[in-house]
Design an enzyme around this catalytic site. Structure first.
Site, PDB file in Angstrom:
ATOM      1  N   LYS A  21       3.964  51.285 -17.550  1.00  0.00           N
ATOM      2  CA  LYS A  21       3.301  50.725 -18.711  1.00  0.00           C
ATOM      3  C   LYS A  21       1.565  50.965 -18.326  1.00  0.00           C
ATOM      4  O   LYS A  21       1.117  52.239 -17.809  1.00  0.00           O
ATOM      5  CB  LYS A  21       2.846  49.421 -17.785  1.00  0.00           C
ATOM      6  CG  LYS A  21       4.666  49.016 -17.853  1.00  0.00           C
ATOM      7  CD  LYS A  21       4.800  47.613 -16.741  1.00  0.00           C
ATOM      8  CE  LYS A  21       6.121  47.022 -17.388  1.00  0.00           C
ATOM      9  NZ  LYS A  21       5.790  45.749 -16.432  1.00  0.00           N
ATOM     10  N   TYR A  55       8.739  41.166 -25.598  1.00  0.00           N
ATOM     11  CA  TYR A  55       8.830  40.445 -23.941  1.00  0.00           C
ATOM     12  C   TYR A  55       9.224  39.236 -24.705  1.00  0.00           C
ATOM     13  O   TYR A  55       9.283  37.718 -23.666  1.00  0.00           O
ATOM     14  CB  TYR A  55       8.153  39.929 -23.377  1.00  0.00           C
ATOM     15  CG  TYR A  55       7.607  41.706 -22.321  1.00  0.00           C
ATOM     16  CD1 TYR A  55       8.635  41.871 -21.144  1.00  0.00           C
ATOM     17  CD2 TYR A  55       6.506  42.390 -22.205  1.00  0.00           C
ATOM     18  CE1 TYR A  55       8.444  42.754 -20.452  1.00  0.00           C
ATOM     19  CE2 TYR A  55       6.290  44.016 -21.897  1.00  0.00           C
ATOM     20  CZ  TYR A  55       7.358  43.246 -20.429  1.00  0.00           C
ATOM     21  OH  TYR A  55       7.186  44.798 -19.614  1.00  0.00           O
ATOM     22  N   ASN A 110       2.470  46.460 -12.347  1.00  0.00           N
ATOM     23  CA  ASN A 110       3.612  46.980 -11.770  1.00  0.00           C
ATOM     24  C   ASN A 110       3.992  48.726 -11.907  1.00  0.00           C
ATOM     25  O   ASN A 110       5.669  49.173 -11.541  1.00  0.00           O
ATOM     26  CB  ASN A 110       5.043  46.508 -11.146  1.00  0.00           C
ATOM     27  CG  ASN A 110       5.510  45.714 -12.960  1.00  0.00           C
ATOM     28  OD1 ASN A 110       5.000  46.479 -13.829  1.00  0.00           O
ATOM     29  ND2 ASN A 110       6.205  44.805 -11.754  1.00  0.00           N
ATOM     30  N   HIS A 143       8.746  49.933 -16.729  1.00  0.00           N
ATOM     31  CA  HIS A 143       9.449  48.782 -17.342  1.00  0.00           C
ATOM     32  C   HIS A 143      10.693  48.751 -17.395  1.00  0.00           C
ATOM     33  O   HIS A 143      11.053  51.124 -17.488  1.00  0.00           O
ATOM     34  CB  HIS A 143       9.231  47.976 -18.746  1.00  0.00           C
ATOM     35  CG  HIS A 143      10.163  47.649 -19.462  1.00  0.00           C
ATOM     36  ND1 HIS A 143      10.503  46.106 -19.338  1.00  0.00           N
ATOM     37  CD2 HIS A 143      11.623  47.729 -20.556  1.00  0.00           C
ATOM     38  CE1 HIS A 143      11.904  45.837 -19.677  1.00  0.00           C
ATOM     39  NE2 HIS A 143      12.417  46.855 -20.276  1.00  0.00           N
ATOM     40  N   GLU A 176      16.156  47.273 -26.748  1.00  0.00           N
ATOM     41  CA  GLU A 176      14.827  47.635 -26.424  1.00  0.00           C
ATOM     42  C   GLU A 176      14.605  49.093 -27.191  1.00  0.00           C
ATOM     43  O   GLU A 176      14.043  49.408 -27.173  1.00  0.00           O
ATOM     44  CB  GLU A 176      14.491  47.849 -25.285  1.00  0.00           C
ATOM     45  CG  GLU A 176      15.376  46.250 -24.917  1.00  0.00           C
ATOM     46  CD  GLU A 176      14.148  46.250 -22.576  1.00  0.00           C
ATOM     47  OE1 GLU A 176      14.700  44.988 -22.416  1.00  0.00           O
ATOM     48  OE2 GLU A 176      14.484  47.306 -22.227  1.00  0.00           O
TER      49      GLU A 176
HETATM   50  P1  IDP Z   1      11.234  43.322 -14.370  1.00  0.00           P
HETATM   51  O1  IDP Z   1      10.637  44.263 -14.284  1.00  0.00           O
HETATM   52  O2  IDP Z   1      11.392  43.939 -12.591  1.00  0.00           O
HETATM   53  O3  IDP Z   1      12.747  43.715 -14.793  1.00  0.00           O
HETATM   54  P2  IDP Z   1      11.351  40.974 -14.952  1.00  0.00           P
HETATM   55  O4  IDP Z   1      11.447  39.580 -14.264  1.00  0.00           O
HETATM   56  O5  IDP Z   1      11.968  41.450 -16.464  1.00  0.00           O
HETATM   57  O6  IDP Z   1      10.901  42.349 -13.977  1.00  0.00           O
HETATM   58  O7  IDP Z   1       9.337  40.544 -16.054  1.00  0.00           O
HETATM   59  C1  IDP Z   1       8.900  41.452 -16.461  1.00  0.00           C
HETATM   60  C2  IDP Z   1       7.980  41.653 -16.274  1.00  0.00           C
HETATM   61  O8  IDP Z   1       6.542  40.619 -16.284  1.00  0.00           O
HETATM   62  C3  IDP Z   1       7.403  42.749 -14.859  1.00  0.00           C
HETATM   63  O9  IDP Z   1       7.700  43.787 -14.476  1.00  0.00           O
HETATM   64  C4  IDP Z   1       5.693  41.532 -13.913  1.00  0.00           C
HETATM   65  O10 IDP Z   1       5.498  42.579 -15.684  1.00  0.00           O
HETATM   66  C5  IDP Z   1       5.812  40.498 -15.383  1.00  0.00           C
HETATM   67  N1  IDP Z   1       6.101  39.546 -14.132  1.00  0.00           N
HETATM   68  C6  IDP Z   1       7.560  38.915 -13.214  1.00  0.00           C
HETATM   69  N2  IDP Z   1       7.165  38.109 -12.616  1.00  0.00           N
HETATM   70  C7  IDP Z   1       5.722  38.056 -12.566  1.00  0.00           C
HETATM   71  C8  IDP Z   1       5.063  37.018 -11.999  1.00  0.00           C
HETATM   72  O11 IDP Z   1       5.873  35.764 -10.917  1.00  0.00           O
HETATM   73  N3  IDP Z   1       3.472  36.731 -11.730  1.00  0.00           N
HETATM   74  C9  IDP Z   1       2.895  38.239 -12.907  1.00  0.00           C
HETATM   75  N4  IDP Z   1       3.632  39.184 -13.667  1.00  0.00           N
HETATM   76  C10 IDP Z   1       5.290  38.842 -13.779  1.00  0.00           C
HETATM   77 MG    MG Z   2      12.678  42.850 -17.036  1.00  0.00          MG
END
Ligand code: IDP
Ligand code: MG
Length: 137
Positions: free
Chosen positions: A9, A49, A112, A115, A126
């Site tokens: 990212k 997304y 974070n 992905h 994807e």
């Molecule tokens: P993942 O990336 O671990 O699969 P997902 O639940 O698929 O997590 O969420 C996609 C992305 O959305 C996360 O990597 C993060 O960047 C963002 N995200 C998920 N939950 C939150 C939240 O509660 N607050 C802000 N951003 C979030």
């Molecule tokens: Mg995810």
């Protein structure tokens, strides 16, 4: 052989840790079958997304994913999807296990670092979002 999609990212690209993250994959039995650096358009990020479009953080997520270049890769190996998820660590870096990519390179849940596809079925979708068959070898 299983395949999965990884995205490094914008936060991790800006920090200059592309090589360090790709090394985690190669050092843990995941082969890089394709890789490319690009900038997501707003339309790309919203489509990629789409599954999260009703979530409260959707707009922030699209803003963040379009804030700078990303590196998309196809990783290949035995149980590649789950192996990549294990190497990534928990979505919230504060909760990610020591030694995972998110624990080592990410600051917070918005930024974070990586992905990874969350199922083999989604991985195929994807991968085809970014790569043609002839791009993968
Ligand atoms: P993942 O990336 O671990 O699969 P997902 O639940 O698929 O997590 O969420 C996609 C992305 O959305 C996360 O990597 C993060 O960047 C963002 N995200 C998920 N939950 C939150 C939240 O509660 N607050 C802000 N951003 C979030
Ligand atoms: Mg995810």
């Amino acid at each position: 052989m299983e395949r999965t999609l990884s995205i490094i990212k914008p936060d991790a690209v800006a920090k200059g840790v592309i090589g360090k993250i790709l090394d985690r994959f190669e050092s843990n039995g995941l082969r890089i079958a394709a890789t490319r650096k690009l900038e997501l358009s707003r339309k790309d990020a919203e489509a990629f997304y789409a599954i999260h479009s009703e979530r409260p953080f959707f707009n922030d997520l699209v803003d963040f994913m379009t804030s700078g270049p990303v590196v998309v890769s196809v990783l290949e190996g035995e149980e590649a999807m789950q192996k990549n998820r294990d190497l990534m660590g928990a979505t919230n870096p504060q909760e990610a296990a020591a030694g995972t990519i998110r624990a080592d390179f990410a600051e917070n849940i918005d930024a974070n670092a990586v992905h990874g596809s969350d199922s083999v079925e989604n991985a195929a979708i994807e991968i085809s979002f970014f790569f043609a068959d002839r791009d993968i070898s």
